[in-house]
Structure formats: structure tokens, C-alpha cells
Design a protein around this motif. Structure first.
Motif, PDB file in Angstrom:
ATOM      1  N   SER A  11     -77.575  11.740 -73.039  1.00 56.52           N
ATOM      2  CA  SER A  11     -78.246  12.755 -72.476  1.00 56.52           C
ATOM      3  C   SER A  11     -78.419  13.795 -73.659  1.00 56.52           C
ATOM      4  O   SER A  11     -79.484  14.503 -73.885  1.00 56.52           O
ATOM      5  N   LEU A  12     -77.466  14.040 -74.357  1.00 57.39           N
ATOM      6  CA  LEU A  12     -77.303  15.046 -75.338  1.00 57.39           C
ATOM      7  C   LEU A  12     -78.320  14.545 -76.637  1.00 57.39           C
ATOM      8  O   LEU A  12     -78.995  15.333 -77.069  1.00 57.39           O
ATOM      9  N   LEU A  13     -78.311  13.312 -77.031  1.00 54.07           N
ATOM     10  CA  LEU A  13     -78.998  12.774 -77.797  1.00 54.07           C
ATOM     11  C   LEU A  13     -80.681  13.083 -77.416  1.00 54.07           C
ATOM     12  O   LEU A  13     -81.631  13.242 -78.215  1.00 54.07           O
ATOM     13  N   MET A  17     -59.982   4.856 -67.046  1.00 47.21           N
ATOM     14  CA  MET A  17     -60.749   4.968 -68.640  1.00 47.21           C
ATOM     15  C   MET A  17     -61.912   4.381 -68.494  1.00 47.21           C
ATOM     16  O   MET A  17     -62.821   5.110 -69.359  1.00 47.21           O
ATOM     17  N   ASN A  18     -62.149   3.389 -67.701  1.00 51.29           N
ATOM     18  CA  ASN A  18     -63.709   2.753 -67.925  1.00 51.29           C
ATOM     19  C   ASN A  18     -64.709   3.685 -67.403  1.00 51.29           C
ATOM     20  O   ASN A  18     -65.698   3.904 -67.837  1.00 51.29           O
ATOM     21  N   LYS A  19     -64.353   4.463 -66.429  1.00 51.56           N
ATOM     22  CA  LYS A  19     -65.309   5.510 -65.695  1.00 51.56           C
ATOM     23  C   LYS A  19     -65.386   6.762 -66.594  1.00 51.56           C
ATOM     24  O   LYS A  19     -66.484   7.236 -66.820  1.00 51.56           O
ATOM     25  N   THR A  20     -64.324   7.056 -67.297  1.00 49.94           N
ATOM     26  CA  THR A  20     -64.408   7.977 -68.217  1.00 49.94           C
ATOM     27  C   THR A  20     -65.250   7.835 -69.182  1.00 49.94           C
ATOM     28  O   THR A  20     -66.110   8.631 -69.846  1.00 49.94           O
ATOM     29  N   MET A  21     -65.093   6.526 -69.831  1.00 47.08           N
ATOM     30  CA  MET A  21     -65.903   6.111 -70.978  1.00 47.08           C
ATOM     31  C   MET A  21     -67.438   5.994 -70.815  1.00 47.08           C
ATOM     32  O   MET A  21     -68.196   6.494 -71.430  1.00 47.08           O
ATOM     33  N   ASN A  22     -67.609   5.639 -69.382  1.00 50.90           N
ATOM     34  CA  ASN A  22     -69.122   5.374 -69.067  1.00 50.90           C
ATOM     35  C   ASN A  22     -69.927   6.781 -68.898  1.00 50.90           C
ATOM     36  O   ASN A  22     -70.640   6.950 -69.239  1.00 50.90           O
ATOM     37  N   HIS A  23     -68.874   7.702 -68.305  1.00 50.69           N
ATOM     38  CA  HIS A  23     -69.603   9.136 -68.153  1.00 50.69           C
ATOM     39  C   HIS A  23     -69.565   9.673 -69.709  1.00 50.69           C
ATOM     40  O   HIS A  23     -70.722  10.439 -69.872  1.00 50.69           O
ATOM     41  N   ALA A  24     -68.753   9.548 -70.618  1.00 47.84           N
ATOM     42  CA  ALA A  24     -68.748  10.186 -71.927  1.00 47.84           C
ATOM     43  C   ALA A  24     -70.218   9.461 -72.502  1.00 47.84           C
ATOM     44  O   ALA A  24     -71.003  10.223 -73.265  1.00 47.84           O
ATOM     45  N   GLU A  25     -70.315   8.096 -72.330  1.00 51.36           N
ATOM     46  CA  GLU A  25     -71.729   7.655 -72.852  1.00 51.36           C
ATOM     47  C   GLU A  25     -72.905   8.003 -72.239  1.00 51.36           C
ATOM     48  O   GLU A  25     -73.908   8.493 -73.096  1.00 51.36           O
ATOM     49  N   GLN A  26     -72.908   8.458 -70.960  1.00 56.51           N
ATOM     50  CA  GLN A  26     -74.046   9.099 -70.277  1.00 56.51           C
ATOM     51  C   GLN A  26     -74.356  10.238 -71.113  1.00 56.51           C
ATOM     52  O   GLN A  26     -75.476  10.937 -71.137  1.00 56.51           O
ATOM     53  N   SER A  54     -85.827  16.000 -78.078  1.00 60.29           N
ATOM     54  CA  SER A  54     -86.829  16.405 -77.338  1.00 60.29           C
ATOM     55  C   SER A  54     -87.574  17.757 -78.063  1.00 60.29           C
ATOM     56  O   SER A  54     -86.837  18.194 -79.145  1.00 60.29           O
ATOM     57  N   SER A  55     -88.644  18.259 -77.390  1.00 63.79           N
ATOM     58  CA  SER A  55     -89.248  19.343 -78.433  1.00 63.79           C
ATOM     59  C   SER A  55     -88.483  20.625 -77.811  1.00 63.79           C
ATOM     60  O   SER A  55     -88.916  21.610 -78.360  1.00 63.79           O
ATOM     61  N   GLN A  56     -87.490  20.663 -77.356  1.00 66.06           N
ATOM     62  CA  GLN A  56     -86.773  21.747 -76.658  1.00 66.06           C
ATOM     63  C   GLN A  56     -85.639  22.127 -77.223  1.00 66.06           C
ATOM     64  O   GLN A  56     -84.574  22.707 -76.663  1.00 66.06           O
ATOM     65  N   VAL A  57     -85.402  21.791 -78.504  1.00 61.26           N
ATOM     66  CA  VAL A  57     -84.204  22.195 -79.388  1.00 61.26           C
ATOM     67  C   VAL A  57     -84.063  23.619 -79.583  1.00 61.26           C
ATOM     68  O   VAL A  57     -82.770  23.934 -79.450  1.00 61.26           O
ATOM     69  N   LYS A  58     -85.217  24.474 -79.536  1.00 64.61           N
ATOM     70  CA  LYS A  58     -85.038  25.814 -79.583  1.00 64.61           C
ATOM     71  C   LYS A  58     -84.206  26.357 -78.360  1.00 64.61           C
ATOM     72  O   LYS A  58     -83.439  27.042 -78.409  1.00 64.61           O
ATOM     73  N   ALA A  59     -84.639  25.828 -77.396  1.00 68.30           N
ATOM     74  CA  ALA A  59     -84.154  26.354 -76.091  1.00 68.30           C
ATOM     75  C   ALA A  59     -82.621  25.839 -75.813  1.00 68.30           C
ATOM     76  O   ALA A  59     -81.798  26.587 -75.278  1.00 68.30           O
TER      77      ALA A  59
END
Length: 66
Positions: free
Chosen positions: A37-39, A24-33, A44-49
Motif C-alpha cells: 500500500s505504501l509503495l 508470525m505468519n499473519k504479522t508478516m502478511n500484514h506487513a507485506e500488505q 501515485s500522483s498524490q505524493v504531495k498529499a
């Protein structure tokens, strides 16, 4: 009551619980990463892409006829 069997059973239960918490801890860390990345991509300026990759069928054609 068999004390040895009870001890083994409790030990197995503890190991299962620790393994579950580690996963569960690894899954939560992966979700946070992934969220970070999504944020970063959204800021970034690549929103259209990013939007085009998410929905490639939109915006490719323009109907100019009436």
C-alpha cells in the motif's frame, strides 16, 4: 519418569510453537500488505498529499522578509 506427563508437555510445546508461527505468519502478511500500500501511494500522483499528511507543519508558511 512419567510418560503421560512428558507427552502432555511435548503436546503443549507443539501447540505453543504452532500458535507462535501462525501469529508470525499473519504479522508478516500484514506487513507485506502495508508495504504494498505504501509503495502504491508513493507511486501515485498524490505524493504531495501524502507528504503533507506525514508532516503537516512543513510548507505552510513562507518568510519573504529580509
Amino acid at each position: 519418569m512419567d510418560i503421560a506427563a512428558l507427552s502432555i508437555g511435548l503436546s503443549h510445546g507443539k501447540v505453543k510453537q504452532e500458535a507462535s508461527l501462525a501469529i508470525m505468519n499473519k504479522t508478516m502478511n500484514h506487513a507485506e500488505q502495508n508495504a504494498a500500500s505504501l509503495l502504491q501511494m508513493m507511486n501515485s500522483s498524490q505524493v504531495k498529499a501524502v507528504q503533507h499528511v506525514a508532516q503537516p507543519h512543513l510548507g505552510g508558511n513562507v518568510d519573504v522578509s529580509r
